[in-house]
Design a protein around this motif. Structure first.
Motif, PDB file in Angstrom:
ATOM      1  N   ASN A 112      -1.270 -10.791   7.404  1.00  0.00           N
ATOM      2  CA  ASN A 112      -2.627 -10.085   7.439  1.00  0.00           C
ATOM      3  C   ASN A 112      -2.227  -8.702   6.854  1.00  0.00           C
ATOM      4  OD1 ASN A 112      -3.818 -12.597   7.348  1.00  0.00           O
ATOM      5  ND2 ASN A 112      -4.506 -12.144   9.645  1.00  0.00           N
ATOM      6  N   LYS A 129       0.138  -6.912   5.979  1.00  0.00           N
ATOM      7  CA  LYS A 129       0.823  -6.749   4.780  1.00  0.00           C
ATOM      8  C   LYS A 129      -0.534  -6.933   3.554  1.00  0.00           C
ATOM      9  CE  LYS A 129       3.598  -8.481   1.139  1.00  0.00           C
ATOM     10  NZ  LYS A 129       4.269  -9.764   0.703  1.00  0.00           N
ATOM     11  N   GLU A 130      -1.167  -7.548   3.588  1.00  0.00           N
ATOM     12  CA  GLU A 130      -2.282  -7.812   2.699  1.00  0.00           C
ATOM     13  C   GLU A 130      -3.318  -6.729   2.866  1.00  0.00           C
ATOM     14  OE1 GLU A 130      -4.492 -11.280   2.168  1.00  0.00           O
ATOM     15  OE2 GLU A 130      -2.670 -12.558   2.053  1.00  0.00           O
ATOM     16  N   ARG A 131      -3.606  -6.117   4.376  1.00  0.00           N
ATOM     17  CA  ARG A 131      -4.447  -5.380   4.474  1.00  0.00           C
ATOM     18  C   ARG A 131      -3.769  -3.674   3.974  1.00  0.00           C
ATOM     19  NH1 ARG A 131      -6.630  -6.660   9.125  1.00  0.00           N
ATOM     20  NH2 ARG A 131      -8.671  -7.170   8.062  1.00  0.00           N
ATOM     21  N   ALA A 132      -2.299  -3.752   4.118  1.00  0.00           N
ATOM     22  CA  ALA A 132      -2.095  -2.391   3.916  1.00  0.00           C
ATOM     23  C   ALA A 132      -2.214  -2.297   2.144  1.00  0.00           C
ATOM     24  CB  ALA A 132      -0.347  -2.565   4.092  1.00  0.00           C
ATOM     25  N   LEU A 133      -1.950  -3.343   1.456  1.00  0.00           N
ATOM     26  CA  LEU A 133      -2.332  -3.337  -0.112  1.00  0.00           C
ATOM     27  C   LEU A 133      -3.633  -3.186  -0.189  1.00  0.00           C
ATOM     28  CD1 LEU A 133      -0.408  -6.745  -1.207  1.00  0.00           C
ATOM     29  CD2 LEU A 133       0.107  -4.264  -1.664  1.00  0.00           C
ATOM     30  N   ALA A 134      -4.373  -3.758   0.595  1.00  0.00           N
ATOM     31  CA  ALA A 134      -5.970  -3.298   0.080  1.00  0.00           C
ATOM     32  C   ALA A 134      -6.059  -1.859   0.493  1.00  0.00           C
ATOM     33  CB  ALA A 134      -6.814  -4.194   1.013  1.00  0.00           C
ATOM     34  N   LEU A 135      -5.634  -1.326   1.389  1.00  0.00           N
ATOM     35  CA  LEU A 135      -5.967  -0.090   1.989  1.00  0.00           C
ATOM     36  C   LEU A 135      -5.440   1.073   0.692  1.00  0.00           C
ATOM     37  CD1 LEU A 135      -4.999   0.199   5.729  1.00  0.00           C
ATOM     38  CD2 LEU A 135      -7.160   0.265   4.473  1.00  0.00           C
ATOM     39  N   GLU A 136      -4.147   0.420   0.407  1.00  0.00           N
ATOM     40  CA  GLU A 136      -3.405   1.541  -0.639  1.00  0.00           C
ATOM     41  C   GLU A 136      -4.396   1.475  -1.615  1.00  0.00           C
ATOM     42  OE1 GLU A 136      -0.310   2.604   0.072  1.00  0.00           O
ATOM     43  OE2 GLU A 136       0.302   3.249  -1.618  1.00  0.00           O
ATOM     44  N   VAL A 137      -4.788   0.475  -2.407  1.00  0.00           N
ATOM     45  CA  VAL A 137      -5.620   0.342  -3.638  1.00  0.00           C
ATOM     46  C   VAL A 137      -7.138   0.937  -3.403  1.00  0.00           C
ATOM     47  CG1 VAL A 137      -4.406  -1.554  -4.867  1.00  0.00           C
ATOM     48  CG2 VAL A 137      -6.461  -1.816  -3.504  1.00  0.00           C
ATOM     49  N   ARG A 138      -7.303   1.446  -2.077  1.00  0.00           N
ATOM     50  CA  ARG A 138      -8.386   2.407  -1.971  1.00  0.00           C
ATOM     51  C   ARG A 138      -8.011   3.437  -1.491  1.00  0.00           C
ATOM     52  NH1 ARG A 138     -12.149  -1.887   1.362  1.00  0.00           N
ATOM     53  NH2 ARG A 138     -13.516  -0.087   1.540  1.00  0.00           N
ATOM     54  N   GLY A 139      -6.791   4.151  -1.953  1.00  0.00           N
ATOM     55  CA  GLY A 139      -6.453   5.646  -1.848  1.00  0.00           C
ATOM     56  C   GLY A 139      -6.271   6.026  -0.370  1.00  0.00           C
ATOM     57  N   PHE A 140      -5.522   4.929   0.336  1.00  0.00           N
ATOM     58  CA  PHE A 140      -5.367   5.376   1.486  1.00  0.00           C
ATOM     59  C   PHE A 140      -4.373   6.601   1.858  1.00  0.00           C
ATOM     60  CE2 PHE A 140      -2.913   4.292   5.794  1.00  0.00           C
ATOM     61  CZ  PHE A 140      -4.057   4.790   6.633  1.00  0.00           C
TER      62      PHE A 140
END
Lengths: 258, 283
Positions: free
Chosen positions: A203, A205-216
């Motif tokens: 979870n 890792k998936e959240r990290a990807l989701a954050l990354e594509v939202r400009g984290f």
């Protein structure tokens, strides 16, 4: 699923006051009685915190917190009142049990300090949205990444708890004993650890990807949807509290030099 | 608006001996709806991540070839810059909730805040995205309290608000119930009508056949074919790639109902009806 934050939005003035002012209040409520070495000052801040919590309509929310610490404080009162070294003057007795003035007085100081600290923190925690507090810090230069970690913990821990309960249900449906004495519970806990950790890692890792594509990790200067939480009274409030601390320090230094 | 060009794309995950993407070349026109199909481990998700720039910027490993979006090579652009051009939606809606916001409205603002969008523009974009995804009524709800379909639409709205020109959806409905799936497909169709380029991985063949302009068929990281749904699902060897044609195509195949003009089997109910009427009339 809810956040584990204790914040309650009652729409009161206390909700609108800047988190920094409340943090200043905590520092004042702790340092002033400590510097004065006076139980009355501590008691005064307790009364002030109670009044603030009343005005914030959250006094009732402090009861569970006070109940938990109340048990520990009662133990301190009993042990210090009866057995503190240097106990000589009896204060009162219950049957054969004698409580001494010195120990009880010392224990009362501890009780007042602990309740004072607890209630002053309640003024912040119960009336401040964690995200507002962190956002205010980020506005003042705190790292948004660390800010995210602090805020998300309030919501991600309940999520992990729910995952654990789902896994426990799955294990129970396959015949694993999860209820019973301590040994049974410990045995049941071990098989839960691996799936909980694994699912949490996936979870994350998936959240990290989701954050990354939202400009984290964006290098842009962060903007905010919500306006900064503060009132026109905040600067004055902070100055008054600061003066209070400085005056107490000054008085303490003066007494020490004299 | 963005067209995509993929040239001889190769990728191998760290520690693996096998290419996850093996010499893939194709291009996508701006505004096209591309479906990606293939069996598990065929490279669908890797391809999505390569288009979104997560490969090689987030996932390291051996990388070759090029992915160009509007002539911008994704390898040379940081993901946080690329995210304003390409948005990606993952399988699990739950893991796309940031966990740092208390309402749906605030949740959608997360990416915009990171990109430094001014507040007035931010609220306007959030309102537009919520309207488009039909989630305005949930604006004050706690994100984790939404149903799977609502949560996935919120995730799409969060991406839409960043105004990307390409949206990639990696099995966005795999964890949703039929109602949630329908909600997501309707939302994606709206985006497609707005001229946004859509790339979608999906195991529901009826849906992907109905919505896609073209379909990419992958096997073992290789591009087997890219063509219209009718051509792809009319392939005799489809089952060898772990893909089953839509039920309408299967029925048509049994009945021998081919579109005489294209020589392909129909893939939707809408396409099968006139053929049935004609054939029924002939019989």
């Amino acid at each position: 699923m809810k956040s584990i934050s204790l914040y309650v939005d009652k729409g009161t003035l206390l909700n609108r006051i800047a988190p920094e002012s409340k943090i200043m209040y905590i520092i004042t409520a702790i340092t002033v009685p400590a510097l004065l070495g006076n139980r009355l000052a501590g008691a005064g801040f307790i009364v002030l915190s109670v009044l603030l919590l009343l005005s914030g309509k959250v006094l009732r929310k402090t009861i569970p917190l006070l109940s938990v610490s109340g048990f520990v404080l009662l133990t301190v009162l009993i042990i210090q009142g009866m057995f503190r070294a240097g106990n000589t003057v009896p204060l009162f007795s219950i049957g054969p049990v004698i409580f001494y003035r010195e120990g009880t007085s010392f224990a009362m100081s501890i009780v007042i300090n602990v309740i004072n600290i607890l209630l002053s923190f309640c003024v912040l925690i119960l009336t401040t949205k964690p995200s507002d507090m962190i956002e205010n810090f980020i506005r003042r230069g705190f790292s948004p990444r660390f800010g995210y970690v602090f805020i998300s913990v309030f919501q991600i821990i309940p999520q992990m708890t729910e995952t654990m309960s789902t896994i426990a249900d799955a294990q129970r449906s396959r015949g694993m004993e999860t209820e019973g004495n301590l040994w049974v519970r410990i045995k049941a806990f071990i098989p839960l650890i691996s799936p909980v950790i694994m699912s949490s890692l996936i979870n994350t890792k998936e959240r990290a990807l989701a954050l990354e594509v939202r400009g984290f990790n964006s290098k842009h200067k962060k903007t905010f949807l919500n306006d900064e939480r503060k009132t026109s009274a905040d600067p004055y409030l902070q100055i008054i509290l600061l003066i209070g601390i400085l005056a107490t320090i000054g008085w303490r230094v003066f007494v020490w030099l004299a | 608006m963005a067209g995509i060009v993929i040239e001889h794309l190769k990728y191998r995950y760290p520690g693996s001996n096998k290419l996850a993407l093996d010499d893939i070349t194709f291009s996508v026109n701006q505004g096209e709806f591309i479906g990606i199909i293939g069996r598990n481990e065929s490279g669908k998700s890797s391809l999505c991540q390569a288009i979104a720039g997560l490969i090689p910027n987030f996932y390291k490993g051996a990388y070759g070839g090029k992915v160009l979006i509007d002539e911008l090579e994704v390898k040379k652009v940081e993901v946080d810059e690329l995210c304003q051009k390409v948005g990606i939606i993952f399988q699990n809606p739950f893991n796309q909730v940031t966990g740092s916001k208390l309402t749906v409205y605030e949740e959608i603002s997360f990416g915009l805040e990171n990109m430094g969008i001014p507040k007035e523009e931010m609220t306007q974009r959030i309102d537009e995205a919520m309207e488009l995804l039909d989630i305005s009524k949930y604006k004050d709800r706690y994100p984790f309290d939404l149903s799977g379909g609502q949560m996935q639409r919120m995730a799409i709205a969060s991406i839409i608000a960043m105004k990307p020109e390409v949206i990639i959806l990696d099995e966005p409905t795999s964890q949703l119930d039929p109602q949630g799936r329908e909600e997501v497909f309707q939302a994606v169709q709206k985006l497609s009508k707005q001229g946004i380029t859509i790339i979608m991985v999906e195991h529901n063949m009826e849906k992907i056949a109905a919505y896609s302009d073209r379909i990419v068929l992958l096997e073992d990281g290789k591009l087997i074919a890219i063509d219209t749904p009718q051509v792809i699902f009319s392939r005799e060897d489809l089952i060898e790639y772990g893909v089953e044609a839509p039920i309408y195509t299967q029925i048509s195949r049994k009945l021998g109902l081919k579109d005489k003009r294209t020589g392909c089997y129909p893939v939707t109910l809408k396409e099968i009806k006139p053929l049935l009427e004609t054939e029924g009339g002939d019989r």
